[in-house]
Each structure stands twice: as structure tokens, then as C-alpha cells.
Design a protein around this motif. Structure first.
Motif, PDB file in Angstrom:
ATOM      1  N   GLU A   1      89.580  66.706 -19.591  1.00  0.00           N
ATOM      2  CA  GLU A   1      90.968  67.107 -19.762  1.00  0.00           C
ATOM      3  C   GLU A   1      91.371  66.833 -21.204  1.00  0.00           C
ATOM      4  O   GLU A   1      90.957  65.822 -21.782  1.00  0.00           O
ATOM      5  N   PRO A   2      92.173  67.715 -21.815  1.00  0.00           N
ATOM      6  CA  PRO A   2      92.673  67.389 -23.153  1.00  0.00           C
ATOM      7  C   PRO A   2      93.541  66.139 -23.083  1.00  0.00           C
ATOM      8  O   PRO A   2      94.241  65.923 -22.090  1.00  0.00           O
ATOM      9  N   THR A   3      93.472  65.322 -24.103  1.00  0.00           N
ATOM     10  CA  THR A   3      94.307  64.125 -24.117  1.00  0.00           C
ATOM     11  C   THR A   3      95.717  64.515 -24.538  1.00  0.00           C
ATOM     12  O   THR A   3      95.920  65.357 -25.406  1.00  0.00           O
ATOM     13  N   ALA A   4      96.692  63.868 -23.916  1.00  0.00           N
ATOM     14  CA  ALA A   4      98.096  64.217 -24.134  1.00  0.00           C
ATOM     15  C   ALA A   4      98.697  63.503 -25.331  1.00  0.00           C
ATOM     16  O   ALA A   4      99.658  63.991 -25.926  1.00  0.00           O
ATOM     17  N   ASP A   5      98.146  62.350 -25.684  1.00  0.00           N
ATOM     18  CA  ASP A   5      98.733  61.564 -26.764  1.00  0.00           C
ATOM     19  C   ASP A   5      97.679  60.628 -27.351  1.00  0.00           C
ATOM     20  O   ASP A   5      96.544  60.570 -26.869  1.00  0.00           O
ATOM     21  N   PHE A   6      98.083  59.899 -28.398  1.00  0.00           N
ATOM     22  CA  PHE A   6      97.155  58.995 -29.071  1.00  0.00           C
ATOM     23  C   PHE A   6      96.610  57.932 -28.113  1.00  0.00           C
ATOM     24  O   PHE A   6      95.446  57.549 -28.203  1.00  0.00           O
ATOM     25  N   ASP A   7      97.453  57.438 -27.218  1.00  0.00           N
ATOM     26  CA  ASP A   7      96.990  56.403 -26.284  1.00  0.00           C
ATOM     27  C   ASP A   7      95.862  56.922 -25.408  1.00  0.00           C
ATOM     28  O   ASP A   7      94.885  56.208 -25.156  1.00  0.00           O
ATOM     29  N   ALA A   8      95.966  58.152 -24.934  1.00  0.00           N
ATOM     30  CA  ALA A   8      94.908  58.732 -24.103  1.00  0.00           C
ATOM     31  C   ALA A   8      93.630  58.932 -24.913  1.00  0.00           C
ATOM     32  O   ALA A   8      92.525  58.731 -24.402  1.00  0.00           O
ATOM     33  N   SER A   9      93.763  59.321 -26.175  1.00  0.00           N
ATOM     34  CA  SER A   9      92.583  59.474 -27.028  1.00  0.00           C
ATOM     35  C   SER A   9      91.942  58.112 -27.302  1.00  0.00           C
ATOM     36  O   SER A   9      90.715  57.970 -27.286  1.00  0.00           O
ATOM     37  N   ARG A  10      92.774  57.113 -27.541  1.00  0.00           N
ATOM     38  CA  ARG A  10      92.257  55.742 -27.745  1.00  0.00           C
ATOM     39  C   ARG A  10      91.503  55.291 -26.490  1.00  0.00           C
ATOM     40  O   ARG A  10      90.421  54.708 -26.580  1.00  0.00           O
ATOM     41  N   ASP A  11      92.055  55.582 -25.312  1.00  0.00           N
ATOM     42  CA  ASP A  11      91.405  55.208 -24.059  1.00  0.00           C
ATOM     43  C   ASP A  11      90.061  55.902 -23.895  1.00  0.00           C
ATOM     44  O   ASP A  11      89.099  55.297 -23.424  1.00  0.00           O
ATOM     45  N   ARG A  12      89.985  57.178 -24.291  1.00  0.00           N
ATOM     46  CA  ARG A  12      88.711  57.907 -24.185  1.00  0.00           C
ATOM     47  C   ARG A  12      87.659  57.250 -25.070  1.00  0.00           C
ATOM     48  O   ARG A  12      86.513  57.058 -24.656  1.00  0.00           O
ATOM     49  N   LEU A  13      88.030  56.898 -26.283  1.00  0.00           N
ATOM     50  CA  LEU A  13      87.089  56.218 -27.176  1.00  0.00           C
ATOM     51  C   LEU A  13      86.665  54.871 -26.600  1.00  0.00           C
ATOM     52  O   LEU A  13      85.486  54.520 -26.623  1.00  0.00           O
ATOM     53  N   ALA A  14      87.614  54.118 -26.077  1.00  0.00           N
ATOM     54  CA  ALA A  14      87.309  52.801 -25.516  1.00  0.00           C
ATOM     55  C   ALA A  14      86.381  52.929 -24.310  1.00  0.00           C
ATOM     56  O   ALA A  14      85.430  52.150 -24.159  1.00  0.00           O
ATOM     57  N   GLU A  15      86.643  53.913 -23.459  1.00  0.00           N
ATOM     58  CA  GLU A  15      85.819  54.101 -22.267  1.00  0.00           C
ATOM     59  C   GLU A  15      84.364  54.366 -22.627  1.00  0.00           C
ATOM     60  O   GLU A  15      83.452  53.886 -21.965  1.00  0.00           O
ATOM     61  N   ASN A  16      84.149  55.121 -23.678  1.00  0.00           N
ATOM     62  CA  ASN A  16      82.789  55.501 -24.047  1.00  0.00           C
ATOM     63  C   ASN A  16      82.099  54.512 -24.974  1.00  0.00           C
ATOM     64  O   ASN A  16      80.872  54.379 -24.917  1.00  0.00           O
ATOM     65  N   PHE A  17      82.850  53.860 -25.855  1.00  0.00           N
ATOM     66  CA  PHE A  17      82.193  53.129 -26.927  1.00  0.00           C
ATOM     67  C   PHE A  17      82.651  51.687 -27.151  1.00  0.00           C
ATOM     68  O   PHE A  17      82.151  51.027 -28.048  1.00  0.00           O
ATOM     69  N   SER A  18      83.581  51.161 -26.375  1.00  0.00           N
ATOM     70  CA  SER A  18      84.234  49.902 -26.748  1.00  0.00           C
ATOM     71  C   SER A  18      83.333  48.685 -26.753  1.00  0.00           C
ATOM     72  O   SER A  18      83.542  47.779 -27.547  1.00  0.00           O
ATOM     73  N   ASP A  19      82.345  48.617 -25.905  1.00  0.00           N
ATOM     74  CA  ASP A  19      81.534  47.399 -25.837  1.00  0.00           C
ATOM     75  C   ASP A  19      80.064  47.668 -26.152  1.00  0.00           C
ATOM     76  O   ASP A  19      79.173  47.148 -25.517  1.00  0.00           O
ATOM     77  N   ASN A  20      79.823  48.459 -27.180  1.00  0.00           N
ATOM     78  CA  ASN A  20      78.442  48.826 -27.511  1.00  0.00           C
ATOM     79  C   ASN A  20      77.905  48.099 -28.747  1.00  0.00           C
ATOM     80  O   ASN A  20      76.942  48.546 -29.353  1.00  0.00           O
ATOM     81  N   GLY A  21      78.528  47.013 -29.132  1.00  0.00           N
ATOM     82  CA  GLY A  21      78.033  46.253 -30.274  1.00  0.00           C
ATOM     83  C   GLY A  21      78.285  46.925 -31.607  1.00  0.00           C
ATOM     84  O   GLY A  21      77.490  46.792 -32.532  1.00  0.00           O
ATOM     85  N   ASP A  22      79.382  47.666 -31.705  1.00  0.00           N
ATOM     86  CA  ASP A  22      79.743  48.358 -32.947  1.00  0.00           C
ATOM     87  C   ASP A  22      78.715  49.398 -33.374  1.00  0.00           C
ATOM     88  O   ASP A  22      78.504  49.625 -34.568  1.00  0.00           O
ATOM     89  N   LEU A  23      78.108  50.048 -32.409  1.00  0.00           N
ATOM     90  CA  LEU A  23      77.138  51.106 -32.699  1.00  0.00           C
ATOM     91  C   LEU A  23      77.773  52.470 -32.493  1.00  0.00           C
ATOM     92  O   LEU A  23      77.306  53.315 -31.728  1.00  0.00           O
ATOM     93  N   THR A  24      78.894  52.689 -33.193  1.00  0.00           N
ATOM     94  CA  THR A  24      79.628  53.954 -33.138  1.00  0.00           C
ATOM     95  C   THR A  24      80.043  54.331 -34.552  1.00  0.00           C
ATOM     96  O   THR A  24      80.512  53.481 -35.310  1.00  0.00           O
ATOM     97  N   TRP A  25      79.883  55.603 -34.897  1.00  0.00           N
ATOM     98  CA  TRP A  25      80.193  56.078 -36.239  1.00  0.00           C
ATOM     99  C   TRP A  25      81.110  57.296 -36.181  1.00  0.00           C
ATOM    100  O   TRP A  25      80.946  58.176 -35.336  1.00  0.00           O
ATOM    101  N   ALA A  26      82.047  57.358 -37.098  1.00  0.00           N
ATOM    102  CA  ALA A  26      82.852  58.555 -37.327  1.00  0.00           C
ATOM    103  C   ALA A  26      82.081  59.431 -38.308  1.00  0.00           C
ATOM    104  O   ALA A  26      81.508  58.930 -39.280  1.00  0.00           O
ATOM    105  N   LEU A  27      82.063  60.727 -38.063  1.00  0.00           N
ATOM    106  CA  LEU A  27      81.373  61.667 -38.939  1.00  0.00           C
ATOM    107  C   LEU A  27      82.355  62.241 -39.937  1.00  0.00           C
ATOM    108  O   LEU A  27      83.459  62.653 -39.570  1.00  0.00           O
TER     109      LEU A  27
END
Length: 131
Positions: free
Chosen positions: A38-64
């Protein structure tokens, strides 16, 4: 650790810095349809999507980013749900950058980097179609 390819700079994800750029991607209805999300409705929903996928991976996430640009055009990282020496990757790319081979380029440098880290013996990615 920053990683680079011929056409990309992969900068460690900083959600506060990168959220506005990534929200543009997550809020795009056509991007969301292709991602079976689903498209995210606001910044909080986008932040939640990032957290759900990458929050506890030992900082192994990069912005391109394109070299010389501060705009995040996508994100790549290790899924949060790890527990073995095998790591799985997840990635998202803004729709206006699809079809250029950028994510394959990013994935190669990330895989090479991950395989140099202690405790990581294998890296994989999975595409899941739903619906």
C-alpha cells in the motif's frame, strides 16, 4: 561504511536525513502496486516501513544516491529478521530510476561487502509475488 559503484554512492541510511526522499517513493501509488504494498500516507508510515524491514539489522542498510547528489533514490539492506549466518537482502528503488540496472549494481557491491564481515557466510535475495 559508505560503498560506491560506477554510478552510485551507497551511504549508510539515516532515517531522519533520508525519510523525505524515500517517502516520495513509498507514497507513489504505481511504485506501491509494483511492490505489492500500500502507498504510505505520511512520513510516519514511511518511517514504519523502513523500521519494519531494516531497524535491527546491525546498521547494514544504505541509501542510494547518484554521485554528487544528496537525494536518496532508493534503499538496500539486510532484512531485519536474521538469525543465521545467511543474510537476505531487500531493496527499494524510486520508479523514475527503474530499468537502468542500478539495483543490480548496488546489490553486487553490498553482497561483496557483506561477505567480508564476520558471521556472514551466505547472502541471498528473494522475490515474492503475492495476489
Amino acid at each position: 561504511m559508505q560503498l560506491t559503484t560506477e554510478r552510485l554512492a551507497l551511504v549508510p541510511l539515516d532515517v531522519d536525513r533520508d525519510l523525505a526522499d524515500l517517502h516520495v517513493m513509498f507514497a507513489d501509488p504505481l511504485w506501491a502496486e509494483a511492490a505489492f504494498a500500500e502507498p504510505t500516507a505520511d512520513f510516519d508510515a514511511s518511517r514504519d516501513r523502513l523500521a519494519e524491514n531494516f531497524s535491527d539489522n546491525g546498521d547494514l542498510t544504505w541509501a542510494l544516491r547518484a554521485p554528487g547528489s544528496s537525494d536518496a533514490i532508493g534503499v538496500i539492506g539486510v532484512y531485519s529478521d536474521q538469525g543465521t549466518s545467511t543474510r537476505r537482502l531487500s531493496w527499494y528503488l524510486r520508479r523514475d530510476h527503474w530499468g537502468q540496472g542500478l539495483m543490480g549494481e548496488a546489490a553486487r557491491v553490498v553482497v561483496d561487502h557483506l561477505l567480508t564481515l564476520p558471521g556472514i557466510d551466505d547472502v541471498g535475495a528473494r522475490y515474492r509475488r503475492t495476489g
